[in-house]
Design a protein around this motif. Structure first.
Motif, PDB file in Angstrom:
ATOM      1  N   LEU A 196       0.867  -1.169   0.000  1.00 58.31           N
ATOM      2  CA  LEU A 196       0.000   0.000   0.000  1.00 58.31           C
ATOM      3  C   LEU A 196       0.905   1.221   0.000  1.00 58.31           C
ATOM      4  CD1 LEU A 196      -2.602  -1.066   2.719  1.00 58.31           C
ATOM      5  CD2 LEU A 196      -2.795  -1.304   0.232  1.00 58.31           C
ATOM      6  N   ALA A 197       0.553   2.237  -0.778  1.00 61.80           N
ATOM      7  CA  ALA A 197       1.345   3.466  -0.845  1.00 61.80           C
ATOM      8  C   ALA A 197       0.474   4.623  -0.377  1.00 61.80           C
ATOM      9  CB  ALA A 197       1.844   3.702  -2.264  1.00 61.80           C
ATOM     10  N   PHE A 198       0.990   5.376   0.595  1.00 62.31           N
ATOM     11  CA  PHE A 198       0.256   6.470   1.218  1.00 62.31           C
ATOM     12  C   PHE A 198       0.900   7.801   0.851  1.00 62.31           C
ATOM     13  CE2 PHE A 198      -0.059   2.706   3.892  1.00 62.31           C
ATOM     14  CZ  PHE A 198      -1.431   2.578   4.043  1.00 62.31           C
ATOM     15  N   PRO A 199       0.125   8.718   0.251  1.00 69.59           N
ATOM     16  CA  PRO A 199       0.699  10.008  -0.138  1.00 69.59           C
ATOM     17  C   PRO A 199       0.921  10.927   1.065  1.00 69.59           C
ATOM     18  CG  PRO A 199      -1.649   9.973  -0.625  1.00 69.59           C
ATOM     19  CD  PRO A 199      -1.287   8.602  -0.116  1.00 69.59           C
ATOM     20  N   CYS A 200       1.974  11.715   0.994  1.00 72.86           N
ATOM     21  CA  CYS A 200       2.256  12.761   1.976  1.00 72.86           C
ATOM     22  C   CYS A 200       2.146  14.114   1.283  1.00 72.86           C
ATOM     23  CB  CYS A 200       3.660  12.588   2.557  1.00 72.86           C
ATOM     24  SG  CYS A 200       3.847  11.108   3.560  1.00 72.86           S
ATOM     25  N   LYS A 201       1.980  15.173   2.077  1.00 70.85           N
ATOM     26  CA  LYS A 201       1.777  16.513   1.524  1.00 70.85           C
ATOM     27  C   LYS A 201       3.033  17.109   0.902  1.00 70.85           C
ATOM     28  CE  LYS A 201      -1.828  17.389   4.860  1.00 70.85           C
ATOM     29  NZ  LYS A 201      -2.185  18.009   6.116  1.00 70.85           N
ATOM     30  N   SER A 202       4.205  16.701   1.399  1.00 64.97           N
ATOM     31  CA  SER A 202       5.468  17.269   0.930  1.00 64.97           C
ATOM     32  C   SER A 202       6.595  16.298   1.253  1.00 64.97           C
ATOM     33  CB  SER A 202       5.732  18.610   1.624  1.00 64.97           C
ATOM     34  OG  SER A 202       5.967  18.386   3.007  1.00 64.97           O
ATOM     35  N   PRO A 203       7.774  16.509   0.670  1.00 65.18           N
ATOM     36  CA  PRO A 203       8.919  15.668   1.043  1.00 65.18           C
ATOM     37  C   PRO A 203       9.233  15.749   2.542  1.00 65.18           C
ATOM     38  CG  PRO A 203       9.379  16.798  -1.016  1.00 65.18           C
ATOM     39  CD  PRO A 203       8.094  17.374  -0.471  1.00 65.18           C
ATOM     40  N   GLU A 204       9.068  16.920   3.142  1.00 62.94           N
ATOM     41  CA  GLU A 204       9.301  17.073   4.577  1.00 62.94           C
ATOM     42  C   GLU A 204       8.281  16.260   5.382  1.00 62.94           C
ATOM     43  OE1 GLU A 204      11.062  20.041   2.182  1.00 62.94           O
ATOM     44  OE2 GLU A 204       8.901  19.776   2.446  1.00 62.94           O
ATOM     45  N   GLY A 209       4.058  -7.958   8.820  1.00 62.83           N
ATOM     46  CA  GLY A 209       5.250  -7.885   7.979  1.00 62.83           C
ATOM     47  C   GLY A 209       5.009  -7.368   6.579  1.00 62.83           C
ATOM     48  N   ASN A 210       3.788  -6.919   6.263  1.00 67.25           N
ATOM     49  CA  ASN A 210       3.517  -6.323   4.958  1.00 67.25           C
ATOM     50  C   ASN A 210       4.245  -4.985   4.878  1.00 67.25           C
ATOM     51  OD1 ASN A 210       1.483  -8.328   4.152  1.00 67.25           O
ATOM     52  ND2 ASN A 210       0.263  -7.397   5.779  1.00 67.25           N
ATOM     53  N   ILE A 211       5.050  -4.802   3.841  1.00 61.65           N
ATOM     54  CA  ILE A 211       5.820  -3.569   3.673  1.00 61.65           C
ATOM     55  C   ILE A 211       5.000  -2.565   2.883  1.00 61.65           C
ATOM     56  CG2 ILE A 211       7.910  -2.554   2.697  1.00 61.65           C
ATOM     57  CD1 ILE A 211       9.241  -5.326   3.104  1.00 61.65           C
ATOM     58  N   HIS A 212       4.920  -1.336   3.421  1.00 66.35           N
ATOM     59  CA  HIS A 212       4.171  -0.259   2.785  1.00 66.35           C
ATOM     60  C   HIS A 212       5.060   0.962   2.594  1.00 66.35           C
ATOM     61  CE1 HIS A 212       0.767  -2.788   3.388  1.00 66.35           C
ATOM     62  NE2 HIS A 212       0.770  -2.653   4.697  1.00 66.35           N
ATOM     63  N   GLU A 213       4.595   1.871   1.768  1.00 62.55           N
ATOM     64  CA  GLU A 213       5.380   3.040   1.390  1.00 62.55           C
ATOM     65  C   GLU A 213       4.617   4.323   1.718  1.00 62.55           C
ATOM     66  OE1 GLU A 213       7.074   5.012  -2.792  1.00 62.55           O
ATOM     67  OE2 GLU A 213       5.820   3.223  -2.862  1.00 62.55           O
ATOM     68  N   ILE A 214       5.363   5.344   2.118  1.00 64.37           N
ATOM     69  CA  ILE A 214       4.844   6.710   2.128  1.00 64.37           C
ATOM     70  C   ILE A 214       5.683   7.476   1.121  1.00 64.37           C
ATOM     71  CG2 ILE A 214       3.851   6.699   4.449  1.00 64.37           C
ATOM     72  CD1 ILE A 214       6.378   8.050   5.468  1.00 64.37           C
ATOM     73  N   PHE A 215       5.080   8.474   0.466  1.00 64.76           N
ATOM     74  CA  PHE A 215       5.793   9.167  -0.607  1.00 64.76           C
ATOM     75  C   PHE A 215       5.257  10.570  -0.803  1.00 64.76           C
ATOM     76  CE2 PHE A 215       2.009   7.669  -2.626  1.00 64.76           C
ATOM     77  CZ  PHE A 215       1.702   8.649  -3.570  1.00 64.76           C
TER      78      PHE A 215
END
Length: 128
Positions: free
Chosen positions: A73-81, A118-124
């Motif tokens: 699962l990939a979760f969006p963030c508002k900015s790189p910070e 143990g499911n690997i997820h991403e924030i970006f």
């Protein structure tokens, strides 16, 4: 059939720590909790957890042990910070660190963590 995803269900052998993680660590609000099935409020695609044994009577395939990473699962963030801040927050609340935030060649800052199963997820976040 429409080529469109309506529901994502994560199958688990232990709903309680998974429910706590997605609710308390990632902030998903619980919409429906039937004990063995938990659905969260989410814009767009419905999102749920379900005990794997619920499906044992329907197919023996659900009894097979999974090996390796099956999905992300990939979760969006508002900015790189916000990627850095969110990563620290997730890890401080019990997320398992997999890869600290870094800038990727496709113009995104990403970080990886895992849930109790143990499911690997991403924030970006995109950057220029």
């Amino acid at each position: 059939m429409e080529a469109r995803i309506n529901l994502i269900t994560i199958w688990t052998d232990d709903v309680i720590p998974m429910k706590e993680f997605y609710n308390k660590v990632l902030g998903f609000k619980i919409e429906n909790d039937l004990g063995e099935y938990v659905e969260f409020k989410n814009e767009g695609v419905r999102f749920a957890l379900c005990l794997r044994k619920v499906m044992y009577n329907y197919s023996g395939e659900y009894k097979k042990l999974r090996i390796g990473q099956s999905f992300e699962l990939a979760f969006p963030c508002k900015s790189p910070e916000d990627v850095d801040k969110s990563y620290k927050d997730i890890i401080s609340k019990g997320g398992v660190p997999v890869h600290e935030p870094q800038n990727m060649p496709w113009n995104q800052r990403t970080a990886l963590f895992s849930d109790p199963d143990g499911n690997i997820h991403e924030i970006f976040s995109d950057f220029k």
